[in-house]
Design an enzyme around this catalytic site. Structure first.
Site, PDB file in Angstrom:
ATOM      1  N   GLU A  62      -8.823   5.387   0.369  1.00 58.17           N
ATOM      2  CA  GLU A  62      -7.606   5.912   1.009  1.00 58.17           C
ATOM      3  C   GLU A  62      -6.364   5.376   0.325  1.00 58.17           C
ATOM      4  OE1 GLU A  62      -8.061   4.182   4.994  1.00 58.17           O
ATOM      5  OE2 GLU A  62      -6.981   2.394   4.340  1.00 58.17           O
ATOM      6  N   HIS A  64      -1.846   4.977   1.482  1.00 60.37           N
ATOM      7  CA  HIS A  64      -0.854   5.110   2.547  1.00 60.37           C
ATOM      8  C   HIS A  64       0.399   4.349   2.150  1.00 60.37           C
ATOM      9  CE1 HIS A  64      -2.836   1.310   3.252  1.00 60.37           C
ATOM     10  NE2 HIS A  64      -3.955   1.910   3.610  1.00 60.37           N
ATOM     11  N   HIS A  68      -1.102  -3.775   2.356  1.00 60.44           N
ATOM     12  CA  HIS A  68      -2.104  -4.707   2.870  1.00 60.44           C
ATOM     13  C   HIS A  68      -2.033  -6.006   2.079  1.00 60.44           C
ATOM     14  CE1 HIS A  68      -4.295  -1.658   5.081  1.00 60.44           C
ATOM     15  NE2 HIS A  68      -4.791  -1.051   4.025  1.00 60.44           N
ATOM     16  N   HIS A 102      -7.292   2.717  -2.694  1.00 60.45           N
ATOM     17  CA  HIS A 102      -8.050   1.467  -2.598  1.00 60.45           C
ATOM     18  C   HIS A 102      -9.330   1.657  -1.802  1.00 60.45           C
ATOM     19  CE1 HIS A 102      -5.295   1.556   0.868  1.00 60.45           C
ATOM     20  NE2 HIS A 102      -6.190   0.861   1.532  1.00 60.45           N
ATOM     21  N   CYS A 116      -7.269  -8.983   6.869  1.00 56.73           N
ATOM     22  CA  CYS A 116      -6.312  -7.986   6.394  1.00 56.73           C
ATOM     23  C   CYS A 116      -5.073  -8.013   7.283  1.00 56.73           C
ATOM     24  CB  CYS A 116      -6.943  -6.589   6.413  1.00 56.73           C
ATOM     25  SG  CYS A 116      -5.802  -5.291   5.884  1.00 56.73           S
TER      26      CYS A 116
END
Ligand code: MN
Length: 147
Positions: A62, A64, A68, A102, A116
């Site tokens: 994914e 976005h 992270h 990633h 995370c």
């Protein structure tokens, strides 16, 4: 949140912390991965989660806008970040920049667990189109990682 400021840890479980499915079933491709939300507080805009994959498990491929910070807490495996594949092991820190493809894979014959840190308010992950996935797999290292 529990009354005690300390939640003890044993075998990669924190007491008084639910063990959750990674995502809703069918929401996106993933395998053999669980989630625990360790810290979330109205005074902080971030939250801390722990994810763990069984051997051969993987997270969703994914990207976005939100970022992270990932700290490997257990085991080893590989991650693909922005079209590059990296070996990862305990205590390695992986940062994921905005709109960067990633994925994490427990592909070294053991479980892979990581902390995370992420924004509480965040955009929905985008999944690759077939063409985008094919473009990433044009690199033989990425193709091997996906296999
Ligand atoms: Mn992500």
């Amino acid at each position: 949140m529990s009354e005690s400021p300390v939640r003890h840890f044993a075998d990669y479980r924190w007491e008084e912390t639910d063990l959750l499915a990674y995502k809703e079933e069918g929401a996106a491709p993933f395998k053999a991965i669980t989630r625990q939300t360790l810290f979330r507080h109205p005074e902080m805009k971030g939250e801390l989660r722990y994810f763990e994959m069984a051997p051969e498990g993987y997270s969703t491929l994914e990207r976005h806008q939100h970022v992270h910070a990932v700290l490997i807490l257990r085991g080893s495996g590989q991650c693909m970040v922005g079209g590059q594949v990296f070996d990862i092991a305990q205590n390695d820190l992986v940062t994921i920049e905005p709109m960067t493809w990633h994925q994490f894979r427990a592909n070294a014959g053991e479980a892979l667990g990581f902390l995370c840190m992420v924004n509480v308010e965040r955009d929905k992950p985008q999944l690759p189109t077939e063409d985008e996935r094919t473009a990433l797999a044009a690199d033989p290292k990425v193709a091997k990682f996906f296999a």
